[in-house]
Design an enzyme around this catalytic site. Sequence first.
Site, mmCIF file in Angstrom:
data_model
loop_
_atom_site.group_PDB
_atom_site.id
_atom_site.type_symbol
_atom_site.label_atom_id
_atom_site.label_comp_id
_atom_site.label_asym_id
_atom_site.label_seq_id
_atom_site.Cartn_x
_atom_site.Cartn_y
_atom_site.Cartn_z
ATOM 1 N N ASN A 278 44.048 -29.283 7.136
ATOM 2 C CA ASN A 278 43.016 -29.091 8.160
ATOM 3 C C ASN A 278 41.623 -29.136 7.529
ATOM 4 O OD1 ASN A 278 42.398 -28.273 10.949
ATOM 5 N ND2 ASN A 278 41.730 -26.316 10.066
ATOM 6 N N HIS B 65 34.046 -29.576 14.796
ATOM 7 C CA HIS B 65 32.867 -28.765 15.136
ATOM 8 C C HIS B 65 31.724 -29.764 15.264
ATOM 9 C CE1 HIS B 65 34.935 -25.022 14.459
ATOM 10 N NE2 HIS B 65 35.317 -25.427 13.260
HETATM 11 O O1 9MR Z 1 35.468 -18.291 13.654
HETATM 12 C C1 9MR Z 1 35.696 -17.711 12.395
HETATM 13 C C2 9MR Z 1 34.717 -16.582 12.153
HETATM 14 O O2 9MR Z 1 34.995 -15.515 13.035
HETATM 15 C C3 9MR Z 1 34.791 -16.113 10.719
HETATM 16 O O3 9MR Z 1 33.774 -15.173 10.475
HETATM 17 C C4 9MR Z 1 34.642 -17.299 9.787
HETATM 18 C C5 9MR Z 1 34.753 -16.838 8.352
HETATM 19 O O4 9MR Z 1 34.605 -17.844 7.438
HETATM 20 O O5 9MR Z 1 35.650 -18.254 10.057
HETATM 21 C C6 9MR Z 1 35.533 -18.791 11.327
HETATM 22 O O6 9MR Z 1 36.507 -19.778 11.549
HETATM 23 C C7 9MR Z 1 36.431 -20.914 10.701
HETATM 24 C C8 9MR Z 1 37.838 -21.419 10.491
HETATM 25 O O7 9MR Z 1 38.656 -20.398 10.011
HETATM 26 C C9 9MR Z 1 37.873 -22.614 9.571
HETATM 27 N N1 9MR Z 1 36.975 -23.645 10.005
HETATM 28 C C10 9MR Z 1 35.634 -23.231 10.308
HETATM 29 C C11 9MR Z 1 35.632 -22.074 11.304
HETATM 30 C C12 9MR Z 1 34.235 -21.711 11.703
HETATM 31 O O8 9MR Z 1 33.492 -21.291 10.591
#
Ligand code: 9MR
Length: 462
Positions: A202, A238
């Site tokens: 991913n 994103h």
């Molecule tokens: O949405 C997630 C957020 O709540 C966390 O703080 C963050 C920490 O790194 O991770 C976010 O989710 C991520 C996902 O796990 C991997 N791809 C990017 C996402 C957005 O940052």
Amino acid sequence: MKPKKAVRATVILAVAGALTAATMVALAPTASAGTTLRTAAAEKGRYFGAAVATGKLSTSTYVNILNREFNSVVAENEMKWDATEPQQGRFSYSGGDRLVSHAQANGMSVRGHALLWHQQQPGWAQGLSGSALRNAAINHVTQVATYYRGKIYAWDVVNEAFADGGSGGRRDSNLQRTGNDWIEAAFRAARAADPGAKLCYNDYNTDGINAKSTGIYNMVRDFKSRGVPIDCVGFQSHLGTTLAGDYQANLQRFADLGVDVQITELDVMTGSNQANIFGAVTRACLAVTRCTGITVWGVRDCDSWRGSDNALLFDCNGNKKSAYDAVLNALNSGTPIPTTPPPNPTTPPPNPTTPPPNPTTPPPGPSGCSASVTVNSWTGGFVVNVKVTAGSSGTRGWNVALTLPAGASVTNTWSATASGSSGSVRFANVDYNGQLAAGQVTEFGFQGTGTASGLAPTCTAS
Ligand code: 9MR
């Protein structure tokens, strides 16, 4: 990471069109229009999912939308390494379990996110390196995937391991510094732990054909050619205010390697193009037969990690946005996954003069059972996957014996019970995999420290 805002020209995909005649023949009849995302996606043989913060499962607006619109969930944070193994060897599954229960009670599948990632590692892992980190990482994959075995549709086994920019190479990280084979070691361990889950790589900024997506493409092609178990690639998506014109072509080139593709973390910058982009991404997925589903990274705008970008399908009050309508329309007008084409009626029947196979000939293969091993090693450690095949009489139980080289020892075993941990070691079936029909195969595995070369397993059936 940050969503990339300036992405090439503003090109919105014009999808569909490219179906081959052969595919058209095999399409199921057009289904009625779905009135929710989950029904509309299901009618096209896909899932439509959302990232969930389990703390919000008690908020009624949130959970009502979730249950009405989505048939797949992924934990936004609760299945990450820092959450599931806060202290080394001490696992914590309460958040993940809560989500799995909710999914099971509401007819939703679960994506698992993420077994290994350079971010959100527990402090103890951040302080490790070399074979200590490699062993800890593979153990983490094994333990978590074993715990959730049978409950996860697809695991993000490795997340975001490629670098941004033009190199097309790996990102530097503590995991990468354990050796370039860390990704394949993780996939092999995940397969051994949960053979039923689809195993995905991913990443983000892979929304089109670019240096980063090509680096990943080359890795997947290499894995497929060498038999490293990989089933799917997740495109986080994103997105900013434009969409690459080759978004669909990029999905298709991965699908052509023989893996499923999924849109795994979709969110889009607010603005006049937001609904168009959501619709175009949805159409692109539906135009790619192996695109099995779409997940948006949150439910309402206010649930999103992107804060004021208002990047999702529902506003903060839970109202549907125009982006929602664009997605629903795209799902309803999209292409169903082709059904298997019926056998061609013009094919002549098999020649009736060919004598039928002699029904008294016993099936080939020895009685008893046989065992073969696949070893995945790194400096200081290994994972062994053992395949047990029943002979012509089938088995009521089985026992596999092998001798480990000096200095090697077994640290944990799954789908079998080990006697001994070094030298001569025996593995007996567990309750559910002892009884095998003739020719049937089952697998178990074990992890260890040291070196595991030259293993010669013998299998005894009872
Ligand atoms: O949405 C997630 C957020 O709540 C966390 O703080 C963050 C920490 O790194 O991770 C976010 O989710 C991520 C996902 O796990 C991997 N791809 C990017 C996402 C957005 O940052």
